[in-house]
Scaffold this motif. Structure first.
Motif, mmCIF file in Angstrom:
data_model
loop_
_atom_site.group_PDB
_atom_site.id
_atom_site.type_symbol
_atom_site.label_atom_id
_atom_site.label_comp_id
_atom_site.label_asym_id
_atom_site.label_seq_id
_atom_site.Cartn_x
_atom_site.Cartn_y
_atom_site.Cartn_z
ATOM 1 N N ASP A 1 -34.500 61.138 -57.016
ATOM 2 C CA ASP A 1 -33.468 61.031 -58.051
ATOM 3 C C ASP A 1 -32.281 61.959 -57.792
ATOM 4 O OD1 ASP A 1 -34.810 63.388 -58.332
ATOM 5 O OD2 ASP A 1 -34.971 63.301 -60.515
ATOM 6 N N VAL A 2 -32.073 62.314 -56.505
ATOM 7 C CA VAL A 2 -30.962 63.214 -56.191
ATOM 8 C C VAL A 2 -29.654 62.422 -56.237
ATOM 9 C CG1 VAL A 2 -30.007 64.763 -54.440
ATOM 10 C CG2 VAL A 2 -32.491 64.610 -54.748
ATOM 11 N N ALA A 3 -28.638 63.005 -56.871
ATOM 12 C CA ALA A 3 -27.344 62.314 -56.974
ATOM 13 C C ALA A 3 -26.688 62.253 -55.595
ATOM 14 C CB ALA A 3 -26.444 63.051 -57.952
ATOM 15 N N PRO A 4 -26.170 61.095 -55.183
ATOM 16 C CA PRO A 4 -25.481 61.014 -53.888
ATOM 17 C C PRO A 4 -24.257 61.932 -53.885
ATOM 18 C CG PRO A 4 -25.830 58.824 -54.829
ATOM 19 C CD PRO A 4 -26.167 59.816 -55.899
ATOM 20 N N PRO A 5 -23.927 62.549 -52.735
ATOM 21 C CA PRO A 5 -22.786 63.473 -52.715
ATOM 22 C C PRO A 5 -21.455 62.750 -52.917
ATOM 23 C CG PRO A 5 -23.748 63.208 -50.513
ATOM 24 C CD PRO A 5 -24.625 62.446 -51.450
ATOM 25 N N GLN A 6 -20.523 63.444 -53.562
ATOM 26 C CA GLN A 6 -19.145 62.945 -53.708
ATOM 27 C C GLN A 6 -18.393 63.360 -52.447
ATOM 28 O OE1 GLN A 6 -17.877 61.520 -56.712
ATOM 29 N NE2 GLN A 6 -20.027 61.435 -57.335
ATOM 30 N N ILE A 7 -17.542 62.484 -51.930
ATOM 31 C CA ILE A 7 -16.777 62.879 -50.746
ATOM 32 C C ILE A 7 -15.324 63.143 -51.092
ATOM 33 C CG2 ILE A 7 -18.282 61.786 -49.040
ATOM 34 C CD1 ILE A 7 -16.182 59.482 -48.897
ATOM 35 N N GLY A 8 -14.724 64.068 -50.316
ATOM 36 C CA GLY A 8 -13.302 64.381 -50.450
ATOM 37 C C GLY A 8 -12.489 63.459 -49.557
ATOM 38 N N PRO A 9 -11.143 63.590 -49.600
ATOM 39 C CA PRO A 9 -10.274 62.672 -48.840
ATOM 40 C C PRO A 9 -10.482 62.711 -47.328
ATOM 41 C CG PRO A 9 -8.998 64.463 -49.852
ATOM 42 C CD PRO A 9 -10.374 64.534 -50.432
ATOM 43 N N ARG A 10 -10.940 63.848 -46.793
ATOM 44 C CA ARG A 10 -11.137 63.944 -45.334
ATOM 45 C C ARG A 10 -12.612 63.919 -44.944
ATOM 46 N NH1 ARG A 10 -6.639 68.507 -43.735
ATOM 47 N NH2 ARG A 10 -4.878 67.429 -44.685
ATOM 48 N N ASP A 11 -13.435 63.498 -45.870
ATOM 49 C CA ASP A 11 -14.880 63.460 -45.613
ATOM 50 C C ASP A 11 -15.357 62.060 -45.278
ATOM 51 O OD1 ASP A 11 -15.274 66.150 -46.169
ATOM 52 O OD2 ASP A 11 -15.680 65.782 -48.306
#
Ligand code: ZN
Ligand code: ZN
Length: 336
Positions: free
Chosen positions: A17-27
């Motif tokens: 149930d781990v939340a997927p990571p949010q990515i930044g504009p250069r990720d």
């Protein structure tokens, strides 16, 4: 998403149930396919490297691009990528003198920020190397190979030199192949396990030696004056203390295997002085991932025999236990 989360020292939980990571504009969001289990993971698990909890470990990552940030160019969903875990600031004193592995804000995917023992991983786009010719499992070896390439640079292996590699695990096997690629005339490999020595022979070792009571006599016979470069790939402090004697006068000792932070060895300063010895350290990767990537893609280094088991992430705790006890025959990887 599914991920192995280190919640405290020696406490790892595989959660769904781990939340997927949010990515930044250069990720880039990478869907993990293979991630190697490393001795460093055992150190992190045991709290040696002062991890901040919770942490998803795993720094030997290869996978598929799942999504890219708005400013990312040259990568698309579906691309197969290997990942350099190193994240440096490019502004501090050490970055400015090209010693980025000592960056004052040094970070690494799977060491200080969430890594590859998870279905989805956030990584900077510039850390991704797109590949086609090898499998995900092979690609995940590029990270330890990049460390080995840096170690080889540090040890300055010269053409025609005689090298001694202590330890025939995956790292020892990579140092063996890299030393030969660097032009070593002869590479001797030592281990306590016969099957690992057989593999070293297959990878081009000129001599393989079982570490028993007669080790000293056997090595003196192979290299009466010692070896130009001795590489420790065991991470066992006692091995280090016992093997400085095998360095030729004017030669170099590469401390590559990772000992515990509290370990101590006894080395004679007089011997270092009298015999012109160099004792050299080598930490992680310093701008060497690109070269490791090429060695990997071009097949100059063969890692296909270095994988002994691919396991689902649920079995990571068992994998870490095997690494700790030294019962893993070769590299273990988590696969998704
Ligand atoms: Zn590692
Ligand atoms: Zn820096």
């Amino acid at each position: 998403m599914k991920a192995a989360v280190l919640e405290a020292v020696k406490k790892i939980a595989v959660r769904h149930d781990v939340a997927p990571p949010q990515i930044g504009p250069r990720d880039v969001l990478v869907r993990a396919k293979a991630c190697g289990i490393c001795g460093t993971d055992v150190h992190i698990w045991e709290g040696d490297f002062f991890p901040t909890f919770p942490l998803i470990p795993g720094h030997e990552l290869a996978g598929e691009v799942a999504a890219v940030g708005d400013e990312v160019e040259g990568l698309r969903p579906g691309d197969r990528v290997m990942v350099d875990p190193t994240v440096t600031c490019e502004e501090c004193h050490f970055c400015m003198i090209n010693r980025q592995n000592h960056c004052l804000k040094w970070n690494a995917v799977g060491v200080t920020r969430d890594g590859g023992f998870a279905e989805l991983v956030r990584v900077p786009a510039k850390n991704c190397y797109r590949f086609e010719r090898v499998s995900f499992s092979e690609a995940a070896f590029c990270e330890p190979l990049a460390c080995v390439v840096f170690g080889q640079d540090r040890a300055r292996i010269e053409i025609g030199s005689e090298v001694l590699v202590l330890g025939a695990g995956p790292i020892g096997q990579l140092h063996l192949q890299a030393s030969l690629a660097n032009g070593a005339a002869a590479v001797t490999v030592v281990d306590v396990v016969e099957s690992k020595l057989d593999l070293a022979r297959q990878h081009g070792a000129t001599e393989v030696v079982l570490a028993d009571n007669a080790l000293q006599a056997k090595l003196k016979k192979i290299a009466p004056y010692g070896f130009d470069v001795v590489i420790d790939a065991t991470g066992i402090a006692r091995v280090l203390g016992d093997s400085v004697q095998y360095v030729k006068n004017g030669g170099r000792y590469l401390v590559f295997g990772v000992c515990g932070p509290q370990d101590k060895v006894e080395i004679s300063p007089f011997e270092i002085y009298r015999r012109d010895l160099e004792i050299i350290g080598s930490f992680a990767i310093r701008r060497t991932y690109d070269r490791a990537f090429k060695l990997m893609e071009r097949g100059a280094i063969d890692v296909r025999k270095l994988l002994s088991e691919a396991m689902p992430v649920e079995e990571l705790p068992r994998g870490l236990e095997m690494m700790k006890r030294g019962t893993a025959p070769m590299k273990l990887q988590v696969v998704f």
